[in-house]
Design a protein around this motif. Structure first.
Motif, PDB file in Angstrom:
ATOM      1  N   SER A  37      29.728  27.901  46.200  1.00 11.51           N
ATOM      2  CA  SER A  37      29.971  26.534  45.754  1.00 11.51           C
ATOM      3  C   SER A  37      29.742  25.597  46.944  1.00 11.51           C
ATOM      4  CB  SER A  37      31.400  26.388  45.223  1.00 11.51           C
ATOM      5  OG  SER A  37      31.646  25.057  44.811  1.00 11.51           O
ATOM      6  N   VAL A  38      28.709  24.775  46.878  1.00 12.72           N
ATOM      7  CA  VAL A  38      28.284  23.977  48.026  1.00 12.72           C
ATOM      8  C   VAL A  38      28.733  22.529  47.861  1.00 12.72           C
ATOM      9  CG1 VAL A  38      26.318  23.244  49.437  1.00 12.72           C
ATOM     10  CG2 VAL A  38      26.287  25.493  48.338  1.00 12.72           C
ATOM     11  N   HIS A  39      29.420  22.014  48.878  1.00 10.71           N
ATOM     12  CA  HIS A  39      29.935  20.651  48.898  1.00 10.71           C
ATOM     13  C   HIS A  39      29.284  19.897  50.064  1.00 10.71           C
ATOM     14  CE1 HIS A  39      33.252  22.233  46.309  1.00 10.71           C
ATOM     15  NE2 HIS A  39      33.053  23.314  47.055  1.00 10.71           N
ATOM     16  N   SER A  40      29.652  18.640  50.237  1.00  7.50           N
ATOM     17  CA  SER A  40      29.059  17.861  51.327  1.00  7.50           C
ATOM     18  C   SER A  40      30.009  16.772  51.793  1.00  7.50           C
ATOM     19  CB  SER A  40      27.738  17.233  50.878  1.00  7.50           C
ATOM     20  OG  SER A  40      27.965  16.274  49.856  1.00  7.50           O
ATOM     21  N   ALA A  41      29.808  16.347  53.035  1.00  5.41           N
ATOM     22  CA  ALA A  41      30.547  15.215  53.593  1.00  5.41           C
ATOM     23  C   ALA A  41      29.836  14.760  54.859  1.00  5.41           C
ATOM     24  CB  ALA A  41      31.988  15.593  53.925  1.00  5.41           C
ATOM     25  N   THR A  42      29.804  13.457  55.076  1.00  4.41           N
ATOM     26  CA  THR A  42      29.275  12.946  56.336  1.00  4.41           C
ATOM     27  C   THR A  42      30.433  12.591  57.260  1.00  4.41           C
ATOM     28  OG1 THR A  42      29.223  10.598  55.711  1.00  4.41           O
ATOM     29  CG2 THR A  42      27.312  11.947  55.104  1.00  4.41           C
ATOM     30  N   LEU A  43      30.158  12.635  58.550  1.00  5.56           N
ATOM     31  CA  LEU A  43      31.169  12.256  59.527  1.00  5.56           C
ATOM     32  C   LEU A  43      31.399  10.745  59.526  1.00  5.56           C
ATOM     33  CD1 LEU A  43      30.180  14.536  62.560  1.00  5.56           C
ATOM     34  CD2 LEU A  43      31.964  14.931  60.850  1.00  5.56           C
ATOM     35  N   ALA A  44      30.384  10.004  59.098  1.00  5.64           N
ATOM     36  CA  ALA A  44      30.478   8.546  59.157  1.00  5.64           C
ATOM     37  C   ALA A  44      31.375   7.961  58.068  1.00  5.64           C
ATOM     38  CB  ALA A  44      29.079   7.934  59.046  1.00  5.64           C
ATOM     39  N   ALA A  45      31.534   8.659  56.964  1.00  7.72           N
ATOM     40  CA  ALA A  45      32.374   8.154  55.875  1.00  7.72           C
ATOM     41  C   ALA A  45      33.838   8.451  56.205  1.00  7.72           C
ATOM     42  CB  ALA A  45      31.982   8.798  54.558  1.00  7.72           C
ATOM     43  N   PRO A  46      34.662   7.443  56.382  1.00  6.94           N
ATOM     44  CA  PRO A  46      36.051   7.677  56.808  1.00  6.94           C
ATOM     45  C   PRO A  46      36.798   8.611  55.860  1.00  6.94           C
ATOM     46  CG  PRO A  46      35.495   5.343  56.947  1.00  6.94           C
ATOM     47  CD  PRO A  46      34.351   6.012  56.236  1.00  6.94           C
ATOM     48  N   GLY A  47      37.321   9.697  56.437  1.00  9.65           N
ATOM     49  CA  GLY A  47      38.147  10.622  55.679  1.00  9.65           C
ATOM     50  C   GLY A  47      37.419  11.534  54.724  1.00  9.65           C
ATOM     51  N   ALA A  48      36.091  11.408  54.619  1.00 10.07           N
ATOM     52  CA  ALA A  48      35.364  12.202  53.621  1.00 10.07           C
ATOM     53  C   ALA A  48      35.460  13.694  53.912  1.00 10.07           C
ATOM     54  CB  ALA A  48      33.901  11.768  53.571  1.00 10.07           C
ATOM     55  N   LEU A  49      35.287  14.080  55.171  1.00  7.43           N
ATOM     56  CA  LEU A  49      35.333  15.503  55.510  1.00  7.43           C
ATOM     57  C   LEU A  49      36.732  16.061  55.307  1.00  7.43           C
ATOM     58  CD1 LEU A  49      34.060  18.074  56.611  1.00  7.43           C
ATOM     59  CD2 LEU A  49      34.522  17.226  58.928  1.00  7.43           C
ATOM     60  N   GLU A  50      37.732  15.345  55.767  1.00  7.42           N
ATOM     61  CA  GLU A  50      39.101  15.823  55.641  1.00  7.42           C
ATOM     62  C   GLU A  50      39.499  15.972  54.171  1.00  7.42           C
ATOM     63  OE1 GLU A  50      38.724  13.708  59.581  1.00  7.42           O
ATOM     64  OE2 GLU A  50      37.989  13.443  57.535  1.00  7.42           O
ATOM     65  N   THR A  51      39.154  14.998  53.357  1.00  8.78           N
ATOM     66  CA  THR A  51      39.480  15.065  51.933  1.00  8.78           C
ATOM     67  C   THR A  51      38.799  16.254  51.271  1.00  8.78           C
ATOM     68  OG1 THR A  51      39.769  12.670  51.812  1.00  8.78           O
ATOM     69  CG2 THR A  51      39.345  13.826  49.735  1.00  8.78           C
ATOM     70  N   CYS A  52      37.544  16.470  51.629  1.00 11.96           N
ATOM     71  CA  CYS A  52      36.797  17.596  51.062  1.00 11.96           C
ATOM     72  C   CYS A  52      37.434  18.921  51.459  1.00 11.96           C
ATOM     73  CB  CYS A  52      35.342  17.527  51.537  1.00 11.96           C
ATOM     74  SG  CYS A  52      34.296  18.866  50.930  1.00 11.96           S
ATOM     75  N   LEU A  53      37.734  19.092  52.748  1.00  6.99           N
ATOM     76  CA  LEU A  53      38.292  20.363  53.225  1.00  6.99           C
ATOM     77  C   LEU A  53      39.683  20.621  52.671  1.00  6.99           C
ATOM     78  CD1 LEU A  53      37.167  20.342  56.977  1.00  6.99           C
ATOM     79  CD2 LEU A  53      36.189  21.665  55.084  1.00  6.99           C
ATOM     80  N   ASP A  54      40.473  19.568  52.502  1.00  8.48           N
ATOM     81  CA  ASP A  54      41.839  19.758  51.992  1.00  8.48           C
ATOM     82  C   ASP A  54      41.851  20.276  50.557  1.00  8.48           C
ATOM     83  OD1 ASP A  54      42.978  18.997  54.358  1.00  8.48           O
ATOM     84  OD2 ASP A  54      43.354  16.925  53.749  1.00  8.48           O
ATOM     85  N   ALA A  55      40.746  20.098  49.853  1.00  2.41           N
ATOM     86  CA  ALA A  55      40.664  20.571  48.473  1.00  2.41           C
ATOM     87  C   ALA A  55      40.075  21.979  48.371  1.00  2.41           C
ATOM     88  CB  ALA A  55      39.823  19.605  47.639  1.00  2.41           C
ATOM     89  N   LEU A  56      39.707  22.554  49.516  1.00  3.01           N
ATOM     90  CA  LEU A  56      39.051  23.859  49.513  1.00  3.01           C
ATOM     91  C   LEU A  56      39.923  24.913  50.195  1.00  3.01           C
ATOM     92  CD1 LEU A  56      35.418  22.701  50.441  1.00  3.01           C
ATOM     93  CD2 LEU A  56      36.369  23.177  48.173  1.00  3.01           C
ATOM     94  N   PRO A  57      39.693  26.180  49.886  1.00  3.16           N
ATOM     95  CA  PRO A  57      40.549  27.242  50.435  1.00  3.16           C
ATOM     96  C   PRO A  57      40.180  27.600  51.876  1.00  3.16           C
ATOM     97  CG  PRO A  57      38.862  28.191  49.028  1.00  3.16           C
ATOM     98  CD  PRO A  57      38.712  26.700  48.903  1.00  3.16           C
ATOM     99  N   ASP A  58      41.083  28.341  52.513  1.00  6.64           N
ATOM    100  CA  ASP A  58      40.779  28.907  53.827  1.00  6.64           C
ATOM    101  C   ASP A  58      39.532  29.784  53.724  1.00  6.64           C
ATOM    102  OD1 ASP A  58      43.033  27.688  54.754  1.00  6.64           O
ATOM    103  OD2 ASP A  58      44.228  29.528  54.941  1.00  6.64           O
ATOM    104  N   GLY A  59      38.797  29.863  54.814  1.00  7.35           N
ATOM    105  CA  GLY A  59      37.584  30.672  54.815  1.00  7.35           C
ATOM    106  C   GLY A  59      36.341  29.915  54.422  1.00  7.35           C
ATOM    107  N   THR A  60      36.497  28.647  54.077  1.00  2.52           N
ATOM    108  CA  THR A  60      35.329  27.816  53.764  1.00  2.52           C
ATOM    109  C   THR A  60      34.419  27.734  54.986  1.00  2.52           C
ATOM    110  OG1 THR A  60      36.472  26.487  52.095  1.00  2.52           O
ATOM    111  CG2 THR A  60      34.616  25.451  53.220  1.00  2.52           C
ATOM    112  N   ALA A  61      33.115  27.741  54.747  1.00  4.33           N
ATOM    113  CA  ALA A  61      32.136  27.640  55.835  1.00  4.33           C
ATOM    114  C   ALA A  61      31.613  26.211  55.922  1.00  4.33           C
ATOM    115  CB  ALA A  61      30.978  28.606  55.608  1.00  4.33           C
ATOM    116  N   ILE A  62      31.405  25.753  57.144  1.00  2.75           N
ATOM    117  CA  ILE A  62      30.804  24.438  57.380  1.00  2.75           C
ATOM    118  C   ILE A  62      29.413  24.650  57.966  1.00  2.75           C
ATOM    119  CG2 ILE A  62      30.917  22.331  58.755  1.00  2.75           C
ATOM    120  CD1 ILE A  62      33.904  22.418  58.572  1.00  2.75           C
ATOM    121  N   TYR A  63      28.429  24.016  57.330  1.00  2.00           N
ATOM    122  CA  TYR A  63      27.057  24.083  57.839  1.00  2.00           C
ATOM    123  C   TYR A  63      26.706  22.724  58.441  1.00  2.00           C
ATOM    124  CZ  TYR A  63      22.118  25.061  58.325  1.00  2.00           C
ATOM    125  OH  TYR A  63      20.865  25.254  58.846  1.00  2.00           O
ATOM    126  N   PRO A  64      26.558  22.638  59.775  1.00  2.00           N
ATOM    127  CA  PRO A  64      26.224  21.352  60.406  1.00  2.00           C
ATOM    128  C   PRO A  64      24.735  21.038  60.221  1.00  2.00           C
ATOM    129  CG  PRO A  64      27.338  22.870  61.942  1.00  2.00           C
ATOM    130  CD  PRO A  64      26.839  23.674  60.785  1.00  2.00           C
TER     131      PRO A  64
END
Length: 231
Positions: A37-64
């Protein structure tokens, strides 16, 4: 199903268009990685990454979705991740398969136009940096390895933020010339700086999509996510 988040820099002055573009990119990658299940977030959007990760389980992978292991990947991203139990993968630009995948896409461009590779000039337009040599080194290493796979008439490298400029690199290229934007995403530099520099040089050749949006690259990202999360 395991989860992954594709993270890009984004556009601080106007975050929403870049967020939407990255979401479409992630959807394309997700279609090529049906087990993830692939999601996305930019660093420039305030809080976007944190909000996305908080909704996902441990072990999620981040692809830079970055072209170098620079400050954003090694410092800004981990700081934003904090103590969350995620795995940060290597960024796109240092993928060892990148030259071969780019060569396949460039070969298709050459074939479509009927241009012999040995008579065609290649201009690699990259970001560079006025503060760190690392982004330029990644680009130059890529160009060297690409040159071993496709013997262009010339391979020229130019940068937005350091010399030589893109216009300097493109100057004197023949009518059979290809510009490959060595960027992960289509942002302001690709939409504004690269065309301006090429026009200044009188470049009349073909311009490909940014390397991160070439079809073989999206498939590679999907494969990387699948291998990382579905061993």
């Amino acid at each position: 199903m395991p989860h992954a988040v594709i993270v890009a820099h984004g556009q601080p002055s106007d975050p929403e268009p870049a967020e939407a573009s990255l979401a479409a990119f992630a959807q394309n990658v997700g279609a090529l990685a049906p087990a993830v299940s692939v999601h996305s977030a930019t660093l420039a959007a305030p809080g976007a990454l944190e909000t996305c990760l908080d909704a996902l389980p441990d072990g999620t992978a981040i692809y830079p979705l970055f072209m170098a292991r620079g400050w954003f990947v090694t410092s800004a991203l981990p700081k934003r991740v904090g103590s969350r139990a995620v795995r940060i993968l290597d960024p796109l630009g240092i993928d060892p398969d990148l030259p071969e995948l780019a060569a396949a896409a460039l070969h298709e461009t050459l074939s479509d136009r009927g241009w012999p590779v040995e008579e065609t000039d290649l201009v690699i337009a990259a970001h560079g940096s006025g503060r760190s040599p690392n982004p330029a080194k990644v680009t130059l290493d890529f160009s060297t390895n690409l040159g071993k796979l496709l013997q262009f008439n010339t391979i020229r490298v130019g940068f937005v933020e350091q010399p030589p400029s893109i216009s300097e690199a493109a100057s004197g290229s023949g009518h059979m010339a290809i510009c490959l934007p060595f960027f992960a995403c289509t942002g302001g530099h690709v939409l504004e700086d690269v065309p301006s520099e090429l026009a200044h040089a009188g470049f009349s050749g073909a311009v490909t999509s940014v390397i991160g949006e070439l079809p073989p690259i999206q498939k590679q990202i999907a494969d990387r996510l699948t291998r990382a999360l579905c061993p």
